[in-house]
Structure formats: structure tokens, C-alpha cells
Design a protein around this motif. Structure first.
Motif, PDB file in Angstrom:
ATOM      1  N   MET A   1       0.832  -1.166   0.000  1.00 17.58           N
ATOM      2  CA  MET A   1       0.000   0.000   0.000  1.00 17.58           C
ATOM      3  C   MET A   1       0.888   1.245   0.000  1.00 17.58           C
ATOM      4  SD  MET A   1      -3.309   0.456   2.368  1.00 17.58           S
ATOM      5  CE  MET A   1      -4.662   0.068   1.317  1.00 17.58           C
ATOM      6  N   SER A   2       0.428   2.307  -0.625  1.00 14.03           N
ATOM      7  CA  SER A   2       1.233   3.522  -0.710  1.00 14.03           C
ATOM      8  C   SER A   2       1.231   4.266   0.625  1.00 14.03           C
ATOM      9  CB  SER A   2       0.716   4.431  -1.821  1.00 14.03           C
ATOM     10  OG  SER A   2      -0.531   4.962  -1.444  1.00 14.03           O
ATOM     11  N   SER A   3       2.259   5.080   0.808  1.00 11.72           N
ATOM     12  CA  SER A   3       2.372   5.826   2.055  1.00 11.72           C
ATOM     13  C   SER A   3       1.813   7.244   1.906  1.00 11.72           C
ATOM     14  CB  SER A   3       3.832   5.888   2.489  1.00 11.72           C
ATOM     15  OG  SER A   3       4.575   6.572   1.500  1.00 11.72           O
ATOM     16  N   GLY A   4       0.970   7.484   0.884  1.00 15.60           N
ATOM     17  CA  GLY A   4       0.383   8.805   0.671  1.00 15.60           C
ATOM     18  C   GLY A   4      -0.674   9.125   1.704  1.00 15.60           C
ATOM     19  N   TYR A   5      -1.293  10.277   1.534  1.00 17.11           N
ATOM     20  CA  TYR A   5      -2.314  10.741   2.474  1.00 17.11           C
ATOM     21  C   TYR A   5      -3.539   9.846   2.430  1.00 17.11           C
ATOM     22  CZ  TYR A   5      -6.005  13.506   4.524  1.00 17.11           C
ATOM     23  OH  TYR A   5      -7.061  13.915   5.276  1.00 17.11           O
ATOM     24  N   ARG A   6      -4.024   9.499   3.599  1.00 12.66           N
ATOM     25  CA  ARG A   6      -5.264   8.734   3.717  1.00 12.66           C
ATOM     26  C   ARG A   6      -6.165   9.446   4.711  1.00 12.66           C
ATOM     27  NH1 ARG A   6      -5.253   2.622   3.326  1.00 12.66           N
ATOM     28  NH2 ARG A   6      -7.068   3.173   4.498  1.00 12.66           N
ATOM     29  N   PRO A   7      -7.423   9.665   4.336  1.00 12.71           N
ATOM     30  CA  PRO A   7      -8.323  10.333   5.290  1.00 12.71           C
ATOM     31  C   PRO A   7      -8.534   9.465   6.520  1.00 12.71           C
ATOM     32  CG  PRO A   7      -9.519   9.595   3.359  1.00 12.71           C
ATOM     33  CD  PRO A   7      -8.071   9.339   3.100  1.00 12.71           C
ATOM     34  N   GLY A   8      -8.734  10.123   7.625  1.00  9.84           N
ATOM     35  CA  GLY A   8      -8.936   9.408   8.877  1.00  9.84           C
ATOM     36  C   GLY A   8     -10.259   8.670   8.914  1.00  9.84           C
ATOM     37  N   PRO A   9     -10.373   7.722   9.821  1.00 10.47           N
ATOM     38  CA  PRO A   9     -11.624   6.946   9.911  1.00 10.47           C
ATOM     39  C   PRO A   9     -12.826   7.815  10.278  1.00 10.47           C
ATOM     40  CG  PRO A   9     -10.025   6.222  11.562  1.00 10.47           C
ATOM     41  CD  PRO A   9      -9.364   7.252  10.730  1.00 10.47           C
ATOM     42  N   TRP A  10     -12.604   8.873  11.076  1.00 11.63           N
ATOM     43  CA  TRP A  10     -13.735   9.727  11.425  1.00 11.63           C
ATOM     44  C   TRP A  10     -14.295  10.405  10.184  1.00 11.63           C
ATOM     45  CZ3 TRP A  10     -15.333  14.707  10.908  1.00 11.63           C
ATOM     46  CH2 TRP A  10     -16.424  15.088  11.669  1.00 11.63           C
ATOM     47  N   MET A  11     -13.411  10.877   9.312  1.00 14.04           N
ATOM     48  CA  MET A  11     -13.853  11.559   8.100  1.00 14.04           C
ATOM     49  C   MET A  11     -14.604  10.600   7.176  1.00 14.04           C
ATOM     50  SD  MET A  11     -11.691  13.783   5.328  1.00 14.04           S
ATOM     51  CE  MET A  11     -10.816  14.646   6.577  1.00 14.04           C
ATOM     52  N   LEU A  12     -14.139   9.382   7.083  1.00 14.36           N
ATOM     53  CA  LEU A  12     -14.823   8.412   6.230  1.00 14.36           C
ATOM     54  C   LEU A  12     -16.191   8.025   6.785  1.00 14.36           C
ATOM     55  CD1 LEU A  12     -11.868   6.070   5.281  1.00 14.36           C
ATOM     56  CD2 LEU A  12     -12.992   7.763   3.844  1.00 14.36           C
ATOM     57  N   ASP A  13     -16.308   7.986   8.087  1.00 10.57           N
ATOM     58  CA  ASP A  13     -17.583   7.607   8.697  1.00 10.57           C
ATOM     59  C   ASP A  13     -18.582   8.757   8.758  1.00 10.57           C
ATOM     60  OD1 ASP A  13     -16.631   5.059   9.096  1.00 10.57           O
ATOM     61  OD2 ASP A  13     -15.990   5.451  11.159  1.00 10.57           O
ATOM     62  N   ASN A  14     -18.109   9.996   8.822  1.00 15.59           N
ATOM     63  CA  ASN A  14     -18.984  11.141   9.050  1.00 15.59           C
ATOM     64  C   ASN A  14     -18.925  12.176   7.944  1.00 15.59           C
ATOM     65  OD1 ASN A  14     -19.876  10.358  11.760  1.00 15.59           O
ATOM     66  ND2 ASN A  14     -17.725  10.626  12.273  1.00 15.59           N
ATOM     67  N   TRP A  15     -18.683  11.769   6.721  1.00 13.54           N
ATOM     68  CA  TRP A  15     -18.565  12.741   5.629  1.00 13.54           C
ATOM     69  C   TRP A  15     -19.867  13.507   5.427  1.00 13.54           C
ATOM     70  CZ3 TRP A  15     -21.903  12.450   1.615  1.00 13.54           C
ATOM     71  CH2 TRP A  15     -22.572  11.240   1.438  1.00 13.54           C
ATOM     72  N   SER A  16     -20.997  12.886   5.693  1.00 12.01           N
ATOM     73  CA  SER A  16     -22.262  13.576   5.472  1.00 12.01           C
ATOM     74  C   SER A  16     -22.497  14.674   6.507  1.00 12.01           C
ATOM     75  CB  SER A  16     -23.417  12.583   5.488  1.00 12.01           C
ATOM     76  OG  SER A  16     -23.490  11.936   6.741  1.00 12.01           O
ATOM     77  N   ARG A  17     -21.937  14.542   7.694  1.00 13.04           N
ATOM     78  CA  ARG A  17     -22.072  15.590   8.711  1.00 13.04           C
ATOM     79  C   ARG A  17     -21.230  16.814   8.370  1.00 13.04           C
ATOM     80  NH1 ARG A  17     -21.853  12.136  14.307  1.00 13.04           N
ATOM     81  NH2 ARG A  17     -23.734  10.945  13.889  1.00 13.04           N
ATOM     82  N   MET A  18     -20.190  16.630   7.589  1.00 13.05           N
ATOM     83  CA  MET A  18     -19.332  17.752   7.207  1.00 13.05           C
ATOM     84  C   MET A  18     -19.885  18.504   6.009  1.00 13.05           C
ATOM     85  SD  MET A  18     -15.492  16.270   7.763  1.00 13.05           S
ATOM     86  CE  MET A  18     -15.603  15.182   6.378  1.00 13.05           C
ATOM     87  N   ALA A  19     -20.874  17.957   5.322  1.00 13.27           N
ATOM     88  CA  ALA A  19     -21.375  18.570   4.096  1.00 13.27           C
ATOM     89  C   ALA A  19     -22.005  19.936   4.345  1.00 13.27           C
ATOM     90  CB  ALA A  19     -22.376  17.642   3.409  1.00 13.27           C
ATOM     91  N   LEU A  20     -22.811  20.076   5.371  1.00 16.03           N
ATOM     92  CA  LEU A  20     -23.467  21.355   5.631  1.00 16.03           C
ATOM     93  C   LEU A  20     -22.471  22.462   5.995  1.00 16.03           C
ATOM     94  CD1 LEU A  20     -26.076  22.968   5.787  1.00 16.03           C
ATOM     95  CD2 LEU A  20     -26.286  22.224   8.172  1.00 16.03           C
ATOM     96  N   PRO A  21     -21.530  22.233   6.919  1.00 11.65           N
ATOM     97  CA  PRO A  21     -20.557  23.312   7.185  1.00 11.65           C
ATOM     98  C   PRO A  21     -19.718  23.676   5.962  1.00 11.65           C
ATOM     99  CG  PRO A  21     -20.490  21.688   8.936  1.00 11.65           C
ATOM    100  CD  PRO A  21     -21.367  21.141   7.866  1.00 11.65           C
ATOM    101  N   PHE A  22     -19.329  22.687   5.166  1.00  9.29           N
ATOM    102  CA  PHE A  22     -18.561  22.997   3.964  1.00  9.29           C
ATOM    103  C   PHE A  22     -19.403  23.730   2.930  1.00  9.29           C
ATOM    104  CE2 PHE A  22     -15.437  19.485   5.045  1.00  9.29           C
ATOM    105  CZ  PHE A  22     -14.447  20.381   5.413  1.00  9.29           C
TER     106      PHE A  22
END
Length: 55
Positions: A1-22
Motif C-alpha cells: 500500500m502507498s504511504s500517501g495521504y489517507r483520510p482518517g476513519p472519522w472523516m470516512l464515517d462522518n462525511w455527510s455531517r461535514m457537508a453542511l458546514p462545507f
């Protein structure tokens, strides 16, 4: 697996909660883009917050 940036588990689980503030942040930054030359870009940019709020 590559050592590049990977989003955290919180972001993957809660992406819909971040939609309104963004979406609000994008709408507040819209006046920066408003010039006479870039109407198609502004129209595309305004559809993204609408889609985020829809989600």
C-alpha cells in the motif's frame, strides 16, 4: 500500500455531517469568485453547495 495521504476513519464515517458546514463555507466564499469573466465557473461552484445540502 502507498504511504500517501489517507483520510482518517472519522472523516470516512462522518462525511455527510461535514457537508453542511462545507456548503456554508463555500457559499460565503462565493463573492471572491464573482467577476464578469467566469460566469460558468460561478454557476458550477454554486451547484456544489446545493448538492452538499441535498446530501
Amino acid at each position: 500500500m502507498s504511504s500517501g495521504y489517507r483520510p482518517g476513519p472519522w472523516m470516512l464515517d462522518n462525511w455527510s455531517r461535514m457537508a453542511l458546514p462545507f456548503a456554508v463555507l463555500m457559499l460565503y466564499s462565493l463573492p471572491v469568485l464573482l467577476t464578469g469573466d467566469n460566469l460558468p465557473l460561478v454557476l458550477l461552484y454554486t451547484t456544489l453547495p446545493v448538492y452538499m445540502i441535498h446530501q
